[in-house]
Design an enzyme around this catalytic site. Structure first.
Site, short mmCIF file in Angstrom:
data_model
loop_
_atom_site.label_atom_id
_atom_site.label_comp_id
_atom_site.label_asym_id
_atom_site.label_seq_id
_atom_site.Cartn_x
_atom_site.Cartn_y
_atom_site.Cartn_z
N GLU A 174 0.82 -1.21 0.00
CA GLU A 174 0.00 0.00 0.00
C GLU A 174 0.86 1.26 0.00
O GLU A 174 0.42 2.34 0.38
CB GLU A 174 -0.96 -0.04 1.19
CG GLU A 174 -1.89 -1.25 1.17
CD GLU A 174 -3.20 -1.04 0.41
OE1 GLU A 174 -3.76 0.06 0.46
OE2 GLU A 174 -3.66 -1.99 -0.25
N HIS A 250 -4.40 1.44 7.54
CA HIS A 250 -3.01 1.73 7.17
C HIS A 250 -2.32 2.25 8.43
O HIS A 250 -2.97 2.89 9.27
CB HIS A 250 -2.93 2.85 6.12
CG HIS A 250 -3.37 2.47 4.75
ND1 HIS A 250 -4.18 3.26 3.98
CD2 HIS A 250 -3.10 1.37 4.00
CE1 HIS A 250 -4.40 2.69 2.81
NE2 HIS A 250 -3.76 1.53 2.80
N CYS A 371 -2.93 11.19 3.85
CA CYS A 371 -3.26 10.30 2.72
C CYS A 371 -3.11 11.04 1.40
O CYS A 371 -2.83 10.45 0.37
CB CYS A 371 -4.71 9.84 2.79
SG CYS A 371 -5.14 8.92 4.25
#
Ligand code: SUG
Length: 448
Positions: A174, A250, A371
């Site tokens: 990721e 995450h 993000c």
């Protein structure tokens, strides 16, 4: 030579919508089916970019992707003209059309993992595009991500690009959302910190029970090898599986690092003491003094961290050596988090100021300030080799604001995704964008 941490923010694409696509991401699941406002989303992101530029930080921009992804729908058996592909998908398999329309590439912390030249064996800045293979709508991002990164960081003398890892869950990757770098100075060799949610090949490691662990140890190790990182410059740590099961999909939802500092929740990791000791020792060997701030669970519960995105903040170094924390509005509206932040900045530690941004459109899909940005540490020579079209300036900010106002809708619902006109709007906007950002041809509609 001077060096910088450049934040490249993802520009929100014209199809931003709430598809409810991310199992394990609380915000994405709870806002599913709401109407979105793509124009407002893109303008909120641009405001943040401008504010950082105005504060004197070097700020870049990363282009969104072509959506709906007609090629992805064709690969799933929908055929005919582009308009027919969209209409057939809408009729037969709406969830697949929704996935192919996601503007999720805005969360560029997931675009790639980046290692600065000071850490890598060949002295170049290395990029590995993330395969994002935990979710279909994100797994289709990396081919375009690779082309866009290639157009931004084109000079092979300074930049090395690696394709995404094999597209299986065992190598689930990721990108930078599970990667932080500690250093005394951005231009000095640092310690790269890789956080994984599970091991795919060794059953002795614990794993979450309810929600998926998107990043595997084996993926993180592969990225470190590809980038030519040395053992002395790397620490691997496991995320606490219990927090993944509470919505921490995450590591950047529960920890953020910058310079010599790790700011994290008490429950973020497994074997925390051992991990902190390793970070301390490895950074000390590189001339740095590692520090950490652990936020106690009795002041900020994991649930508060997940709802407010306290740790999905940007931790930035200012010229005087102090740090600034960029947080979303949701931190101010959570009394416990806001009280904690007041105490933190008053305490006289490294974090001296908090700035709040309204990023609600992105937040409702689980994407906070951190993000929305991909950090790339660059020295002056490397910065000069970056495509200048993607570096934010007052003029570029004005141009992009006009571009958004001209091309974006201010409301999007699921039923709108079936409108083939949306694809044409998106292509028209992106064709103009590639000229504004001087990217050349990077989108499927431009190269096929
Ligand atoms: O992958 N949300 C993204 C949010 C990514 C946040 N990134 C970081 N934490 N670095 C995700 O879950 C939701 C899309 C939707 O439901 O429409 C989504 O993809």
């Amino acid at each position: 030579m001077k060096s910088f941490e450049v934040n490249f923010d993802g520009l929100v694409g014209p199809t931003h919508n709430y598809g409810g696509l991310s199992f394990g991401n609380v915000a994405s699941q709870s806002n599913s089916q709401q109407a979105s406002n793509p124009k407002e989303a893109a303008l909120q992101g641009l405001e943040k970019m401008k504010a950082l530029m105005d504060m004197g930080f070097v700020q870049g921009v990363l282009a969104p992707q072509e959506r709906p992804d007609v090629g992805a729908l064709r690969s799933l058996g929908f055929s005919g003209s582009d308009a027919q592909v969209i209409q057939r998908a809408a009729k037969q398999a709406m969830p697949l059309l929704v996935a192919s329309c996601s503007a999720s590439s805005m969360w560029v912390a997931n675009a790639a993992t980046v290692s600065p030249g000071a850490d890598t064996a060949d002295g170049r800045v290395h990029f590995t595009a993330a395969n994002l293979n935990c979710k279909f709508h994100r797994s289709i991002e990396h081919p375009t991500t690779s082309r866009v990164l290639g157009a931004m960081f084109a000079d092979p003398q300074h930049f090395a690009h690696h394709g995404a890892l094999p597209a299986v869950a065992q190598f689930g990757d990721e990108g930078a959302a599970n990667h932080t770098r500690f250093c005394r100075d951005y231009g000095q060799p640092g310690v790269e910190f890789f956080v994984y949610g599970r091991s795919a090949f060794d059953s002795r490691y614990p794993a979450p029970q309810k929600y998926p662990a998107r990043q595997t140890l084996e993926a993180s190790q592969a990225v470190a090898r590809l980038h030519g990182l040395s053992e002395e410059g790397v620490v691997f740590a496991q995320q606490n599986p219990e927090v993944i099961d509470q919505g921490v999909f995450h590591n950047d939802v529960i920890a953020v690092g910058n310079g010599e500092l790790l700011f994290h929740h008490q429950d973020a990791f497994l074997n925390t003491e051992q991990m902190l000791a390793e970070l301390h020792a490895k950074l000390a060997a590189r001339g740095g003094n590692f520090q950490s701030i652990s936020v106690p669970r009795d002041q900020v519960a994991v649930e508060d961290a997940v709802r407010s995105y306290l740790f999905n903040s940007q931790l930035l170094s200012r010229a005087d050596g102090s740090m600034l924390l960029i947080v979303p509005e949701e931190c101010r509206s959570n009394p416990r988090v806001w009280q904690y932040l007041q105490g933190l900045t008053a305490a006289g530690g490294p974090i001296r100021e908090v700035k709040v941004f309204d990023l609600k459109q992105s937040m409702q899909n689980g994407g906070g300030p951190a993000c929305l940005r991909l950090r790339v540490a660059l020295n002056e020579t490397e910065l000069a080799a970056v495509n200048p079209g993607v570096i934010m300036t007052p003029a570029l900010y004005d141009t992009l604001t006009r571009w958004v106002n001209k091309h974006y809708r201010d409301a999007l619902r699921e039923s709108d995704l079936a409108d083939p006109q949306l694809l044409l709007e998106c292509r028209t906007a992106l064709d103009e964008l590639t000229q504004i950002l001087k990217l050349g041809a990077v989108y499927p509609f431009q190269i096929n």
